[in-house]
Design a protein around this motif. Structure first.
Motif, PDB file in Angstrom:
ATOM      1  N   LEU A  53      10.862  22.424   7.121  1.00 24.28           N
ATOM      2  CA  LEU A  53      10.359  21.832   5.877  1.00 24.28           C
ATOM      3  C   LEU A  53      11.041  22.443   4.661  1.00 24.28           C
ATOM      4  O   LEU A  53      11.127  21.820   3.613  1.00 24.28           O
ATOM      5  CB  LEU A  53       8.841  21.999   5.789  1.00 24.28           C
ATOM      6  N   ALA A  89      -3.596  19.956   5.264  1.00 25.57           N
ATOM      7  CA  ALA A  89      -2.892  18.669   5.245  1.00 25.57           C
ATOM      8  C   ALA A  89      -3.479  17.647   6.202  1.00 25.57           C
ATOM      9  O   ALA A  89      -2.759  16.933   6.875  1.00 25.57           O
ATOM     10  CB  ALA A  89      -1.391  18.870   5.536  1.00 25.57           C
ATOM     11  N   PHE A  91      -5.304  14.096   6.968  1.00 17.99           N
ATOM     12  CA  PHE A  91      -5.178  12.812   6.269  1.00 17.99           C
ATOM     13  C   PHE A  91      -6.572  12.358   5.858  1.00 17.99           C
ATOM     14  O   PHE A  91      -7.350  11.880   6.691  1.00 17.99           O
ATOM     15  CB  PHE A  91      -4.488  11.787   7.167  1.00 17.99           C
ATOM     16  N   ASP A  93      -7.859   9.929   4.080  1.00 24.58           N
ATOM     17  CA  ASP A  93      -8.299   8.534   4.151  1.00 24.58           C
ATOM     18  C   ASP A  93      -8.420   8.039   5.593  1.00 24.58           C
ATOM     19  O   ASP A  93      -8.949   6.964   5.839  1.00 24.58           O
ATOM     20  CB  ASP A  93      -7.318   7.627   3.396  1.00 24.58           C
ATOM     21  N   LEU A  94      -7.876   8.804   6.537  1.00 25.00           N
ATOM     22  CA  LEU A  94      -7.963   8.416   7.937  1.00 25.00           C
ATOM     23  C   LEU A  94      -9.214   9.053   8.556  1.00 25.00           C
ATOM     24  O   LEU A  94      -9.633  10.129   8.128  1.00 25.00           O
ATOM     25  CB  LEU A  94      -6.718   8.900   8.693  1.00 25.00           C
ATOM     26  N   LEU A 102      -3.145   9.976  15.897  1.00 29.00           N
ATOM     27  CA  LEU A 102      -1.805  10.063  15.337  1.00 29.00           C
ATOM     28  C   LEU A 102      -1.074  11.294  15.871  1.00 29.00           C
ATOM     29  O   LEU A 102       0.129  11.259  16.143  1.00 29.00           O
ATOM     30  CB  LEU A 102      -1.905  10.141  13.813  1.00 29.00           C
TER      31      LEU A 102
ATOM     32  N   ARG B 125       2.923  10.478 -14.885  1.00 32.03           N
ATOM     33  CA  ARG B 125       4.273  10.787 -14.489  1.00 32.03           C
ATOM     34  C   ARG B 125       5.291   9.872 -15.142  1.00 32.03           C
ATOM     35  O   ARG B 125       4.966   8.849 -15.693  1.00 32.03           O
ATOM     36  CB  ARG B 125       4.362  10.712 -12.981  1.00 32.03           C
TER      37      ARG B 125
ATOM     38  N   PHE C  53       6.204   2.870  -2.753  1.00 38.97           N
ATOM     39  CA  PHE C  53       5.897   3.958  -3.686  1.00 38.97           C
ATOM     40  C   PHE C  53       5.005   4.984  -3.010  1.00 38.97           C
ATOM     41  O   PHE C  53       5.249   6.181  -3.062  1.00 38.97           O
ATOM     42  CB  PHE C  53       5.218   3.431  -4.943  1.00 38.97           C
ATOM     43  N   ASP C  57       7.241   7.888  -2.568  1.00 40.52           N
ATOM     44  CA  ASP C  57       7.279   8.259  -3.971  1.00 40.52           C
ATOM     45  C   ASP C  57       8.490   7.633  -4.648  1.00 40.52           C
ATOM     46  O   ASP C  57       9.092   8.222  -5.544  1.00 40.52           O
ATOM     47  CB  ASP C  57       7.329   9.789  -4.081  1.00 40.52           C
ATOM     48  N   LEU C 202      -1.078   2.987  11.150  1.00 40.40           N
ATOM     49  CA  LEU C 202      -1.665   4.322  11.071  1.00 40.40           C
ATOM     50  C   LEU C 202      -0.648   5.297  10.481  1.00 40.40           C
ATOM     51  O   LEU C 202      -0.967   6.096   9.596  1.00 40.40           O
ATOM     52  CB  LEU C 202      -2.076   4.746  12.482  1.00 40.40           C
ATOM     53  N   ARG C 205      -0.232   4.617   6.742  1.00 40.21           N
ATOM     54  CA  ARG C 205      -1.338   5.141   5.924  1.00 40.21           C
ATOM     55  C   ARG C 205      -1.283   6.657   5.852  1.00 40.21           C
ATOM     56  O   ARG C 205      -1.513   7.249   4.791  1.00 40.21           O
ATOM     57  CB  ARG C 205      -2.675   4.679   6.516  1.00 40.21           C
ATOM     58  N   ALA C 206      -0.967   7.292   6.983  1.00 41.01           N
ATOM     59  CA  ALA C 206      -0.861   8.749   6.967  1.00 41.01           C
ATOM     60  C   ALA C 206       0.303   9.174   6.081  1.00 41.01           C
ATOM     61  O   ALA C 206       0.199  10.127   5.299  1.00 41.01           O
ATOM     62  CB  ALA C 206      -0.675   9.285   8.384  1.00 41.01           C
ATOM     63  N   GLU C 209      -0.350   9.273   2.435  1.00 45.66           N
ATOM     64  CA  GLU C 209      -1.097  10.452   1.996  1.00 45.66           C
ATOM     65  C   GLU C 209      -0.235  11.703   1.983  1.00 45.66           C
ATOM     66  O   GLU C 209      -0.281  12.492   1.046  1.00 45.66           O
ATOM     67  CB  GLU C 209      -2.283  10.683   2.929  1.00 45.66           C
ATOM     68  N   ASN C 210       0.492  11.922   3.065  1.00 48.29           N
ATOM     69  CA  ASN C 210       1.254  13.161   3.169  1.00 48.29           C
ATOM     70  C   ASN C 210       2.410  12.977   4.145  1.00 48.29           C
ATOM     71  O   ASN C 210       2.279  13.202   5.348  1.00 48.29           O
ATOM     72  CB  ASN C 210       0.327  14.289   3.632  1.00 48.29           C
ATOM     73  N   GLU C 212       5.137  14.654   4.524  1.00 50.85           N
ATOM     74  CA  GLU C 212       5.660  15.864   5.144  1.00 50.85           C
ATOM     75  C   GLU C 212       4.905  16.177   6.435  1.00 50.85           C
ATOM     76  O   GLU C 212       5.491  16.546   7.449  1.00 50.85           O
ATOM     77  CB  GLU C 212       5.493  16.999   4.135  1.00 50.85           C
ATOM     78  N   MET C 213       3.584  16.016   6.380  1.00 48.02           N
ATOM     79  CA  MET C 213       2.788  16.346   7.565  1.00 48.02           C
ATOM     80  C   MET C 213       3.075  15.356   8.679  1.00 48.02           C
ATOM     81  O   MET C 213       3.078  15.720   9.855  1.00 48.02           O
ATOM     82  CB  MET C 213       1.301  16.354   7.188  1.00 48.02           C
ATOM     83  N   VAL C 214       3.330  14.097   8.327  1.00 45.75           N
ATOM     84  CA  VAL C 214       3.670  13.118   9.355  1.00 45.75           C
ATOM     85  C   VAL C 214       4.957  13.535  10.054  1.00 45.75           C
ATOM     86  O   VAL C 214       5.081  13.448  11.280  1.00 45.75           O
ATOM     87  CB  VAL C 214       3.808  11.709   8.740  1.00 45.75           C
ATOM     88  N   LEU C 271      -1.387   3.154  -7.605  1.00 44.33           N
ATOM     89  CA  LEU C 271      -0.086   3.168  -6.951  1.00 44.33           C
ATOM     90  C   LEU C 271      -0.216   3.604  -5.499  1.00 44.33           C
ATOM     91  O   LEU C 271      -0.735   4.670  -5.217  1.00 44.33           O
ATOM     92  CB  LEU C 271       0.858   4.125  -7.688  1.00 44.33           C
ATOM     93  N   PRO C 315      -8.538   6.113 -14.541  1.00 41.99           N
ATOM     94  CA  PRO C 315      -7.193   6.401 -15.041  1.00 41.99           C
ATOM     95  C   PRO C 315      -6.099   6.328 -13.978  1.00 41.99           C
ATOM     96  O   PRO C 315      -4.934   6.153 -14.311  1.00 41.99           O
ATOM     97  CB  PRO C 315      -7.314   7.827 -15.578  1.00 41.99           C
ATOM     98  N   VAL C 321      -4.806   6.748  -4.473  1.00 40.27           N
ATOM     99  CA  VAL C 321      -4.512   7.176  -3.117  1.00 40.27           C
ATOM    100  C   VAL C 321      -4.641   8.692  -3.038  1.00 40.27           C
ATOM    101  O   VAL C 321      -4.113   9.403  -3.881  1.00 40.27           O
ATOM    102  CB  VAL C 321      -3.089   6.739  -2.729  1.00 40.27           C
ATOM    103  N   ALA C 322      -5.373   9.175  -2.042  1.00 46.00           N
ATOM    104  CA  ALA C 322      -5.523  10.627  -1.876  1.00 46.00           C
ATOM    105  C   ALA C 322      -4.144  11.213  -1.628  1.00 46.00           C
ATOM    106  O   ALA C 322      -3.446  10.787  -0.727  1.00 46.00           O
ATOM    107  CB  ALA C 322      -6.436  10.914  -0.688  1.00 46.00           C
TER     108      ALA C 322
END
Lengths: 240, 355, 324
Positions: A53, A89, A91, A93-94, A102, B125, C53, C57, C202, C205-206, C209-210, C212-214, C271, C315, C321-322
């Motif tokens: 990473l 980390a 998820f 929303d899951l 996953l 941003r 997005f 990002d 899945l 969606r993951a 959120e993140n 890097e973790m995926v 977004l 806002p 999105v988390a």
């Protein structure tokens, strides 16, 4: 015992900051190695660099004899390395279920293994269909660990698993880690809680200022309070 | 002595490249003598447009280059300045009092609007701000063409300039064969105002305030940690840029005696400014000057070059279309992308590396 | 289990609030259907943008290019099949529209792949450059459209079967709008099913959120992103084709024009959120039509007002999105 993971002269830079200055240590196959050190010593960066990473600017990381220094993160993971970051980390929303589905790359999670995980972390079963964002901090930590072990992995990299956990949950965590290290996995755990580290660790590597300052057996390190004082800046078990 | 005076005028921000200095002097002198060197309505028009767009591009560089934020609403402020004067002159008649009212009203509207947009969306941003400004600017353009009672709608406004700026006004006979009339006076008004505005912007970016902006651009979190309220600084920067853009609009309105959506508010103009600043060199101020000159020239003369190529390729079906005179923007667009990739500091950066 | 239904309520609330203002029920139904049709077309175009997005990002300011390309490609095919378009048979009409839409989807999807490779990939993680380069891409794409199709606008008319309106008493509902609503709902259902019922969904969606973790779980998110980018571009092409047929004219500027609406929609939605994008699109479509009827002069500015109101309330948009 042979080294499953070995780092040689690993240097990592993040932007303008030079964080790791030639990290060297080995993690023996089977067993649990504790990675200790003061805040900012470079423990988390070391785990992230192993996982790909952050990119190592120099040095070599070998896993099971294979050079993984320049491999992409997903490929490193597919060699059988799982990672639990300090931020967990999960998820949010899951659902809990989706988080684990996953993490199981080979197919649906093995029911027997799930039962074993539920035995250790009962809350996960209870909140199985709830979005993980609704879990408490401790439950999120359980989920993060469960995600790493939902399938057998050879090496688990775990960053501060006990942070903010209640003692009862820590006890469960200790049991789970003990079963894992006695069975299928090798563990490398970053820890601040020395009482926990001492109970569980077979070996220890202590970092200071971006280098490994000491490596050896946990028993010897736990007995040497002068060395602890020198490297961690604290008396035995005093730090929580 | 001369050197010190020059340093003071340029706020200690010298061109730092012999070639750049030569080009800048050429532009400064060229524009100063343009009415005498290239007499004729078209070339004087091109020269005045260059002056106006230099100011507009320089004010955009304050945002894009120095503050690191992308606004697609810069033409909106340009339009507000232009319409301020145009509406005042239309309603109040051709007087300097009307011009003054127009300038003050335009500036006030521009600054207030910039402050509102900034406080609303700059705390988030870069991307968010860019999208919001794009949406606001397009709504504003539509609004301007809808409120035809005030703005003249799609056709815009045609109005009379104060007498001193009109062709019949004469302040002497001829000089080097050029008639000393109101148009000439108007040109030099635009020219001098542009020089002053560019020097003022140069002063701002080289002030302590400008250094904070650049620190924020490099690392907003760090700047915030040191204790600078980034939102406030960015908002002030965007207000200054809006004010300067509005003044550029004032100059345009005072030059052309007509103001319409196409020449002030359209997305095409926005694209032009973007091209000017990026190709010229972001964050250098001088880049905006070069970019503006280059682009206005390209608009007026690249077409002629393309026409030659187009003729030569007349037999080849699709290829000829690439060189159609109206496709000059295609080539500048490609140059723009290449600049962002390979020469982030644009032409000025290239010249400076060469020394 | 807590779900956030409040934003969804906005749609009926808006509709009911408009009813007394519009006055006549017949006009209200017509306007509502028109608003839903417009909203769903925008949704089709916006969904891919919000996902790319969220996932990487990356905000593609050149998204409008795919919309325009879709419109042009579909228009060309339909003009080539003009006899079928004007035939008095629904099946022949569809036989012309089908290939036209398919071509639009394929061409914009492929263009999306090229766009990602050439313009987006080299500037990952650099927002300023991303905005500039993708805007540059839009400028060049718009010019290339003029090179290929010429600078004049293309006029096309809807096929015979899709002209006119269904009459229910004194309520008139344009046929084409019904089609647009149906297609929009199918796309939404397809996306929702993919996201919620499949493994790819899945992962997406993951990843939103993140990411890097995926990756740390062993999935190549970049490949996923390229896929999503291409699908998003293809959907923009589909939306563009439908929009062109809706307006009955196609110009090179169509992309940039509609992209503004698309941006407003994804800001309103939050977004990265497809559900938010859906609600945002419907709100924008309905507002535009109601206000267009009540106060035509400020119709297009009404979207900005809507956006400002929603951002004052939330806002980060309707469904933030988390993140990490």
């Amino acid at each position: 015992m042979t080294a499953l993971l070995s780092l040689r002269g690993v240097e990592t830079r993040i932007g303008r900051y030079h964080i790791l200055h030639g990290v060297e240590f080995d993690v023996a196959e089977g067993g649990l190695t504790m990675l200790l050190g003061r805040n900012g010593a470079g423990k988390t960066t070391t785990l992230r660099t192993i996982m790909g990473l952050w990119r190592a600017a120099a040095g070599e990381i070998r896993f099971d004899g294979r050079d993984i220094t320049k491999m992409e993160t997903p490929d490193i993971a597919r060699l059988g390395i799982a990672y639990v970051p300090e931020s967990m980390a999960i998820f949010a929303d899951l659902t809990v279920q989706e988080n684990l589905v996953l993490a199981a790359r080979a197919g649906p999670p093995d029911p027997k293994r799930l039962e074993w995980i539920f035995g250790r972390f009962e809350a996960l079963k209870r909140f199985w269909t709830l979005p993980a964002g609704f879990l408490s901090g401790g439950q999120k930590q359980m989920l993060a660990v469960a995600r790493a072990i939902v399938e057998p992995r050879r090496l688990l990299l775990i960053d501060e698993p006990t942070k903010g956990l209640a003692p009862a949950i820590i006890a469960n965590m200790i049991d789970a880690f003990r079963e894992l290290k006695d069975g299928e996995s090798t563990l490398l755990v970053v820890e601040q809680n020395f009482a926990f580290a001492r109970q569980l660790g077979d070996a220890v590597a202590v970092m200071d200022d971006g280098k490994v300052a000491h490596q050896g057996g946990m028993a010897a390190f736990a007995a040497d309070s002068a060395l602890q004082q020198h490297l961690l800046g604290m008396g035995m078990g005093e730090h929580q | 002595m001369v050197k010190q005076a020059l340093r003071a005028i340029l706020s200690d921000d010298l061109p730092r490249s012999r070639w750049l200095a030569v080009v800048l002097v050429a532009i400064l002198v060229g524009l100063a003598v343009a009415p005498f060197l290239f007499p004729g309505a078209k070339s004087l028009n091109v020269a005045a447009k260059i002056c106006v767009f230099i100011v507009l591009a320089a004010s955009f560089d304050l945002l894009l280059g120095y503050t690191g934020i992308v606004s697609f609403a810069h033409t909106m402020f340009f339009g507000i300045g232009a319409y301020g004067v145009a509406i005042a002159l239309t309603r109040m008649g051709a007087s300097w009092a009307a011009v003054a009212v127009g300038v003050v009203a335009g500036l006030a509207v521009a600054i207030v609007l910039a402050a509102v947009i900034g406080l609303f969306s700059l705390r988030v941003r870069t991307i968010f701000f860019a999208m919001i400004t794009l949406a606001v600017a397009s709504a504003f353009a539509i609004l301007a063409s809808q409120l035809s009672d005030l703005t003249g709608g799609e056709d815009g406004l045609n109005y009379r300039l104060p007498a001193e700026l009109r062709a019949p006004f004469s302040f002497g006979d001829t000089l080097f064969g050029v008639r000393l009339n109101g148009r000439l006076l108007d040109y030099y008004l635009v020219y001098l105002a542009s020089v002053v505005l560019v020097l003022a912007l140069l002063r701002i970016v080289n002030s302590p305030f400008g250094s904070v902006l650049m620190a924020i651009r490099e690392n907003p979190f760090r700047a915030e940690a040191i204790g600078y309220r980034t939102v406030v600084y960015r908002t002030i920067a965007s207000c200054i840029a809006a004010a300067a853009a509005a003044l550029a609009g004032v100059l345009l309105a005072l030059w052309s005696s007509q103001t319409n959506p196409d020449t002030t508010l359209s997305f095409d103009i926005m694209v032009d400014i973007l091209l000017m600043v990026v190709i010229g060199g972001m964050g250098t101020m001088y880049g905006a000057v070069l970019g503006a000159v280059l682009l206005v020239f390209a608009q007026n003369y690249l077409q002629d070059l393309l026409a030659i190529a187009h003729k030569a390729l007349a037999g080849v079906p699709l290829l000829a279309n690439f060189f159609h005179p109206d496709r000059w923007l295609l080539w500048l667009g490609v140059a723009f992308i290449l600049c962002v990739y390979f020469f982030p500091s644009g032409i000025v950066g290239r010249l400076r590396n060469r020394r | 289990m807590k779900r956030d239904w409040l934003p969804l309520l906005l749609i009926p609330v808006l509709g009911l609030a408009a009813l007394p203002l519009v006055g006549s029920a017949a006009s209200w139904v017509t306007l509502t259907v028109a608003g839903l049709a417009m909203g769903l077309m925008i949704f089709i175009m916006a969904s891919g943008l919000t996902l790319t997005f969220g996932l990487m990002d990356v905000l593609n300011f050149g998204h409008g290019a795919f919309i325009a390309v879709g419109a042009f490609v579909a228009a060309s095919v339909m003009l080539a099949l003009a006899p079928w378009m004007t035939a008095d048979s629904l099946w022949l009409n569809l036989a012309a529209i089908g290939p036209a839409v398919l071509a639009a989807v394929v061409v914009s999807g492929l263009l999306g792949l090229a766009f990602e490779r050439v313009l987006v990939r080299p500037v990952y993680g650099q927002h300023l450059k991303q905005i500039l380069v993708t805007t540059g891409g839009l400028i060049v794409a718009e010019q290339l459209l003029k090179v290929i199709w010429g600078p004049e606008q293309i006029t096309l008319s809807r096929p015979t079967a899709l002209r006119g309106a269904f009459l229910l008493g004194d309520i008139a509902i344009e046929k084409y709008r019904v089609l647009a609503v149906v297609v929009g709902l199918v796309v939404f259902a397809g996306l929702a099913l993919t996201l919620n019922r499949t493994r790819i969904g899945l992962l997406i969606r993951a990843g939103v959120e993140n990411g890097e973790m995926v990756e740390a779980l062993g999935y190549r998110i970049r490949r996923l992103f390229v896929g999503v980018f291409a699908v998003g571009s293809a959907l923009a092409g589909l939306g563009g084709a439908m929009w062109g047929l809706y307006q009955e004219t196609v110009t090179a500027a169509i992309g940039a024009q509609v992209a503004v609406l698309v941006f407003i929609v994804i800001i309103i939605g939050g977004l990265g959120s497809v559900g938010g994008c859906f609600i945002g699109a419907l709100l924008v479509g309905l507002t535009a039509n109601y206000i267009g009827f009540l106060a035509p002069k400020v119709a297009l500015g009404s979207n900005i007002l809507l956006m400002a109101l929603i951002l004052l309330w939330r806002p980060q948009g309707l469904y933030p999105v988390a993140k990490r």
